[in-house]
Design a protein around this motif. Structure first.
Motif, PDB file in Angstrom:
ATOM      1  N   ASN A 184       0.836  -1.213   0.000  1.00 47.18           N
ATOM      2  CA  ASN A 184       0.000   0.000   0.000  1.00 47.18           C
ATOM      3  C   ASN A 184       0.867   1.258   0.000  1.00 47.18           C
ATOM      4  N   LEU A 185       1.984   1.214   0.749  1.00 51.68           N
ATOM      5  CA  LEU A 185       2.907   2.353   0.777  1.00 51.68           C
ATOM      6  C   LEU A 185       3.514   2.574  -0.604  1.00 51.68           C
ATOM      7  N   LEU A 186       3.920   1.484  -1.241  1.00 48.17           N
ATOM      8  CA  LEU A 186       4.502   1.586  -2.586  1.00 48.17           C
ATOM      9  C   LEU A 186       3.488   2.155  -3.569  1.00 48.17           C
ATOM     10  N   LYS A 187       2.240   1.714  -3.464  1.00 48.80           N
ATOM     11  CA  LYS A 187       1.193   2.240  -4.355  1.00 48.80           C
ATOM     12  C   LYS A 187       1.016   3.741  -4.157  1.00 48.80           C
ATOM     13  N   ARG A 188       1.055   4.183  -2.900  1.00 52.23           N
ATOM     14  CA  ARG A 188       0.909   5.618  -2.633  1.00 52.23           C
ATOM     15  C   ARG A 188       2.102   6.396  -3.189  1.00 52.23           C
ATOM     16  N   LYS A 189       3.305   5.834  -3.048  1.00 50.41           N
ATOM     17  CA  LYS A 189       4.501   6.469  -3.618  1.00 50.41           C
ATOM     18  C   LYS A 189       4.345   6.649  -5.130  1.00 50.41           C
ATOM     19  N   GLU A 190       3.894   5.590  -5.790  1.00 52.23           N
ATOM     20  CA  GLU A 190       3.719   5.641  -7.248  1.00 52.23           C
ATOM     21  C   GLU A 190       2.657   6.653  -7.640  1.00 52.23           C
ATOM     22  N   ASP A 191       1.562   6.715  -6.844  1.00 55.77           N
ATOM     23  CA  ASP A 191       0.497   7.701  -7.118  1.00 55.77           C
ATOM     24  C   ASP A 191       1.017   9.127  -6.970  1.00 55.77           C
ATOM     25  N   VAL A 192       1.798   9.367  -5.898  1.00 49.92           N
ATOM     26  CA  VAL A 192       2.344  10.707  -5.651  1.00 49.92           C
ATOM     27  C   VAL A 192       3.310  11.106  -6.766  1.00 49.92           C
ATOM     28  N   LEU A 231       8.192  17.022 -11.484  1.00 47.24           N
ATOM     29  CA  LEU A 231       8.960  15.915 -10.918  1.00 47.24           C
ATOM     30  C   LEU A 231      10.426  15.973 -11.331  1.00 47.24           C
ATOM     31  N   THR A 232      11.307  15.851 -10.346  1.00 55.28           N
ATOM     32  CA  THR A 232      12.746  15.781 -10.628  1.00 55.28           C
ATOM     33  C   THR A 232      13.248  14.414 -10.173  1.00 55.28           C
ATOM     34  N   ASP A 233      14.412  14.028 -10.669  1.00 56.52           N
ATOM     35  CA  ASP A 233      14.983  12.740 -10.261  1.00 56.52           C
ATOM     36  C   ASP A 233      15.254  12.707  -8.762  1.00 56.52           C
ATOM     37  N   GLU A 234      15.723  13.849  -8.238  1.00 57.69           N
ATOM     38  CA  GLU A 234      16.028  13.931  -6.801  1.00 57.69           C
ATOM     39  C   GLU A 234      14.767  13.721  -5.965  1.00 57.69           C
ATOM     40  N   LEU A 235      13.648  14.390  -6.365  1.00 57.86           N
ATOM     41  CA  LEU A 235      12.392  14.263  -5.636  1.00 57.86           C
ATOM     42  C   LEU A 235      11.859  12.830  -5.735  1.00 57.86           C
ATOM     43  N   LYS A 236      11.941  12.255  -6.920  1.00 60.21           N
ATOM     44  CA  LYS A 236      11.468  10.887  -7.115  1.00 60.21           C
ATOM     45  C   LYS A 236      12.221   9.918  -6.200  1.00 60.21           C
ATOM     46  N   ASN A 237      13.535  10.086  -6.131  1.00 56.43           N
ATOM     47  CA  ASN A 237      14.350   9.218  -5.279  1.00 56.43           C
ATOM     48  C   ASN A 237      14.007   9.397  -3.802  1.00 56.43           C
ATOM     49  N   GLU A 238      13.749  10.646  -3.407  1.00 56.98           N
ATOM     50  CA  GLU A 238      13.369  10.917  -2.012  1.00 56.98           C
ATOM     51  C   GLU A 238      12.067  10.211  -1.660  1.00 56.98           C
ATOM     52  N   ILE A 239      11.094  10.304  -2.584  1.00 58.66           N
ATOM     53  CA  ILE A 239       9.792   9.670  -2.354  1.00 58.66           C
ATOM     54  C   ILE A 239       9.961   8.156  -2.232  1.00 58.66           C
ATOM     55  N   MET A 240      10.720   7.559  -3.148  1.00 56.99           N
ATOM     56  CA  MET A 240      10.905   6.109  -3.151  1.00 56.99           C
ATOM     57  C   MET A 240      11.689   5.631  -1.930  1.00 56.99           C
ATOM     58  N   ALA A 241      12.524   6.492  -1.361  1.00 61.63           N
ATOM     59  CA  ALA A 241      13.344   6.114  -0.202  1.00 61.63           C
ATOM     60  C   ALA A 241      12.588   6.259   1.116  1.00 61.63           C
ATOM     61  N   SER A 242      11.402   6.894   1.078  1.00 61.09           N
ATOM     62  CA  SER A 242      10.633   7.108   2.313  1.00 61.09           C
ATOM     63  C   SER A 242      10.165   5.777   2.895  1.00 61.09           C
ATOM     64  N   SER A 243      10.273   5.649   4.215  1.00 55.71           N
ATOM     65  CA  SER A 243       9.878   4.396   4.865  1.00 55.71           C
ATOM     66  C   SER A 243       8.518   4.498   5.553  1.00 55.71           C
ATOM     67  N   LYS A 244       7.971   5.724   5.642  1.00 55.89           N
ATOM     68  CA  LYS A 244       6.680   5.926   6.291  1.00 55.89           C
ATOM     69  C   LYS A 244       5.764   6.746   5.396  1.00 55.89           C
ATOM     70  N   LEU A 245       4.477   6.518   5.566  1.00 50.48           N
ATOM     71  CA  LEU A 245       3.483   7.235   4.775  1.00 50.48           C
ATOM     72  C   LEU A 245       3.545   8.735   5.031  1.00 50.48           C
ATOM     73  N   VAL A 246       3.787   9.132   6.285  1.00 48.29           N
ATOM     74  CA  VAL A 246       3.835  10.555   6.622  1.00 48.29           C
ATOM     75  C   VAL A 246       4.966  11.268   5.881  1.00 48.29           C
ATOM     76  N   GLU A 247       6.068  10.557   5.635  1.00 49.78           N
ATOM     77  CA  GLU A 247       7.191  11.156   4.900  1.00 49.78           C
ATOM     78  C   GLU A 247       6.819  11.371   3.439  1.00 49.78           C
ATOM     79  N   VAL A 248       6.084  10.427   2.870  1.00 47.84           N
ATOM     80  CA  VAL A 248       5.613  10.564   1.483  1.00 47.84           C
ATOM     81  C   VAL A 248       4.670  11.762   1.380  1.00 47.84           C
ATOM     82  N   GLU A 249       3.757  11.876   2.350  1.00 46.43           N
ATOM     83  CA  GLU A 249       2.786  12.982   2.319  1.00 46.43           C
ATOM     84  C   GLU A 249       3.472  14.329   2.511  1.00 46.43           C
ATOM     85  N   ASP A 250       4.542  14.356   3.315  1.00 51.28           N
ATOM     86  CA  ASP A 250       5.305  15.603   3.483  1.00 51.28           C
ATOM     87  C   ASP A 250       5.912  16.060   2.159  1.00 51.28           C
ATOM     88  N   LEU A 251       6.455  15.113   1.409  1.00 45.37           N
ATOM     89  CA  LEU A 251       7.087  15.441   0.124  1.00 45.37           C
ATOM     90  C   LEU A 251       6.043  15.869  -0.907  1.00 45.37           C
TER      91      LEU A 251
END
Length: 718
Positions: free
Chosen positions: A64-72, A82-102
């Motif tokens: 579910n976390l991976l799906k949310r990352k892909e949606d974001v 979208l930049t490569d740096e931002l994409k990598n940050e999103i994919m490296a997030s381990s919590k949903l709250v970190e994805v939502e922050d980005l």
């Protein structure tokens, strides 16, 4: 399957990646957790039910976390931002709250002060301010942005400040740092509310309370939540505001000589006070609540498992005594097999002028039932009038020199059962209260079989159970009941619908088929007979947990799965044994100290299956409850006035909570042993030492006559 997720689960649970992969594959194929844990040890390398459940849950969360990352990532990309740096940050997030922050800066926002300012054309001004100019002045710059909606320089600066404040709040790095620091160094505080009502001083320790967030105990989190919800206290999160502002200023202010310095500082303060602080407080409170819930649910689960594993007291005729005052005490007699024999109501505790006569009449009625049915044990419910009933029974035993003894039984959930559809079907002619008495008696004879008739959350062996997620609590407790039922095994000919519902792989459709078959045809005599009733998949998943104690083939009464019968027969043949030797000393002597490695090769079988087969051949009717402590049988009572400090007693652990355990020593209220008095070694939780149902030696530590309470210690007085 996602390799990254597999790797993460492997690291989190400290198991091999291969174990994660094969377990997920088994689950995908429709295998149940009990079946995998018992009969696929060779595939998973003996993972237990908890590990298998964790793999399933963590994988679902990570997917579910991976799906949310892909949606974001997709949503940001659609905006062309979208930049490569931002994409990598999103994919490296381990919590949903970190994805939502980005994602926050790119999210479509509802109407805010900043969106209104942008709509009014002030975004350019905010950018000029954030360039930290040193030439000119703010009035000249702001004047360019005046329009019909922005008529003064002050309102232009104010609007630009809102845009800057929201941009600061949307910065994921700032939020993460502030959140982490608040959690690690902040405090949670509570104060009593003005005009608050707390007559019994339940929340008095929280009237003026403060503790570091990082160290607060789970039960305190839930206590604070409850006190807040009941309007007694107000709760807040506090952190050094100046520290946050200094942190933000260092990272945001590029030139402290600029004439916009005060404007930016005001925007920073506004951002923290109005946007960041309330949001982070909500997030931390939510995280703390989840921690509290998880701990409470785990505690409840541990207690429930211990209660369900209470040894059955079979082969005893039981007189069940459901205490009560005005409406009397409901009595039911059940035979050695749990069949209802008789019932009545006595009223020994009615306050009147002929009180002694009422007691004597009640005694005669109860004594006649004891004599008529040769009652072995009296089971007294632990609810209202329990101790008065205990005194009544103890006096009777002494007065009439009766040979039977009594035991206090938890009656939690008995009223839920007595009004249920199943109870009505079992006892259509009995009143609700008498069904409740039968339930109390049966839960002494076989606690597991009776307690499964009650929703697990209604059994009442937890703390703050009404303050946690109802669904999460139910799911976890259902898992514990299922695990316990399948570990013990079920007699397919006597099991109730409730008990069958927890057997691995069996659905309501097949429960109906089993019950219908028993009603029409009679006793099921073999597991092969069940193969005609169940589908192939249901048979495979459930048959090892369904036992036929008096089957022609003794293997049908064991936990050996039919798929391993050939291994069992090879073992018997190898040592010149027959099926009738199963469980005998002769067989045990021959199979003790077997060279498992030698015979696993000879029989072409994995070591786990071979171990299980040999164990079942040696102890075909093994019940894990046999090793648990038996309930304490009594014939006399204990009163508070009988106690003295340091006195040694024996008691039964009734509940284990974060701060200690409640022990039934025979008084009206259970005694509390604080966690500090359980052992002289450091423990994080009382459950490391104690479980519900444990029989323990304890010592009177403090007597509170005014509150009718006693504190206990498991440490011998020096």
């Amino acid at each position: 399957m996602n390799d990254d997720i597999i790797k993460q689960i492997s690291e989190n649970l400290n198991i091999k990646e291969k174990q994660v992969v094969v377990t997920l594959k088994l689950l995908e194929e429709g295998n149940t957790i009990p079946f995998i844990a018992r009969y696929r040890k060779d595939v998973t390398e003996a993972l237990d039910e908890e590990k298998i459940k964790s793999i399933e849950e963590v994988y679902k969360y990570q997917v579910n976390l991976l799906k949310r990352k892909e949606d974001v990532i997709r949503l940001i990309d659609e905006k062309g931002l979208l930049t490569d740096e931002l994409k990598n940050e999103i994919m490296a997030s381990s919590k949903l709250v970190e994805v939502e922050d980005l994602y926050r800066p790119f999210k479509e926002k509802k109407k805010t002060k900043a969106t209104e300012a942008i709509k009014n054309g002030l975004e350019g001004l905010s950018k000029e301010i954030m360039a930290f100019p040193t030439k000119g002045n703010i009035e000249i710059i702001a004047k360019k942005y005046l329009n019909d909606n922005v008529k003064t320089i002050e309102s232009a600066i104010e609007g630009a400040g809102y845009i800057i404040a929201e941009a600061i709040s949307d910065n994921a790095k700032y939020r993460k740092t502030i959140r982490d620091n608040t959690y690690n160094y902040g405090t949670i505080k509570s104060k009593i509310k003005k005009n608050a009502k707390d007559d019994n001083k339940i929340y008095d320790m929280y009237y003026d309370y403060e503790e570091r967030i990082k160290y607060i105990k789970p039960h305190r989190i839930l206590a604070l939540n409850r006190g807040e919800n009941e309007g007694v206290i107000s709760v807040s999160i506090e952190y050094d505001k100046e520290r946050v502002l200094n942190y933000l200023e260092k990272r945001i202010i590029k030139n402290d000589k600029s004439f916009v310095l005060d404007i930016v500082k005001n925007a920073i303060e506004d951002s923290y006070k109005r946007l960041i602080e309330p949001s982070i407080e909500r997030e931390i409170r939510s995280d703390l609540t989840e921690i509290g819930e998880d701990a409470a649910i785990q505690n409840f689960s541990n207690n429930l498992e211990s209660l369900l594993l209470t040894p059955p007291m079979k082969e005893n005729v039981v007189l069940a005594f459901d205490p009560g005052f005005v409406n009397g005490c409901k009595i039911a007699v059940i035979d050695k097999c749990g069949n209802y024999l008789d019932s009545t109501v006595v009223k020994p505790f009615i306050k009147s002028s002929n009180e002694d006569k009422l007691i004597e009449q009640s005694e005669i009625i109860v004594k006649n039932l004891i004599d008529k049915y040769s009652v072995d044990i009296i089971a007294i419910g632990n609810g209202t009038a329990s101790r008065e009933s205990e005194k009544f029974i103890a006096n009777m035993i002494k007065k009439y020199n009766l040979s039977c003894k009594y035991v206090i039984v938890s009656e939690a959930g008995a009223s839920i059962y007595s009004a249920s559809k199943q109870a009505i079907e079992e006892f259509p002619d009995l009143a609700v209260e008498k069904r409740s008495a039968v339930s109390i008696g049966r839960r002494l004879q076989d606690p597991l079989s009776e307690l499964v008739k009650i929703p697990p959350e209604g059994i009442g062996v937890g703390l703050y159970q009404h303050d946690v997620s109802e669904k999460k609590l139910k799911d976890n407790l259902d898992f514990i009941v299922s695990k316990t039922v399948n570990n013990v095994g079920v007699n397919v000919n006597t099991a109730s619908r409730s008990l069958l519902s927890y057997v691995s792989g069996i659905t309501k459709r097949y429960i109906d088929k089993i019950v219908e078959y028993r009603n029409k045809i009679g006793k099921i005599k073999s597991r092969s007979e069940l193969s005609k009733i169940l589908s192939d998949k249901v048979y495979e998943q459930s048959i090892g947990f369904l036992r036929i104690p008096d089957a022609t083939n003794i293997l049908d009464s064991t936990s050996i799965h039919p798929e391993s019968y050939d291994i069992a027969l090879k073992v018997l043949d190898e040592f010149e044994l027959k099926l009738e030797d199963v469980g005998t000393k002769k067989l045990i002597d021959k199979l003790d100290n077997l060279d498992l490695d030698k015979y696993k090769t000879k029989f072409n079988v994995d070591i786990y299956t071979l171990e299980d087969v040999i164990s079942s051949l040696k102890r075909p009717n093994r019940d894990p409850r046999d090793s648990m402590p038996q309930p304490i049988l009594k014939s006399d009572i204990l009163e508070l006035k009988d106690l003295r400090l340091g006195m040694k007693l024996q008691g039964t652990v009734r509940n284990v909570v974060d701060f200690g355990a409640f022990i039934d020593i025979g008084l009206h209220e259970d005694g509390l042993v604080h966690i500090s008095k359980i052992t002289d070694k450091f423990i994080k939780h009382p459950s490391e030492i104690l479980s519900v149902g444990d029989i323990v030696d304890c010592y009177v530590d403090e007597i509170k006559l005014d509150k009718n309470k006693v504190s206990l210690s498991l440490l011998q007085p020096k």
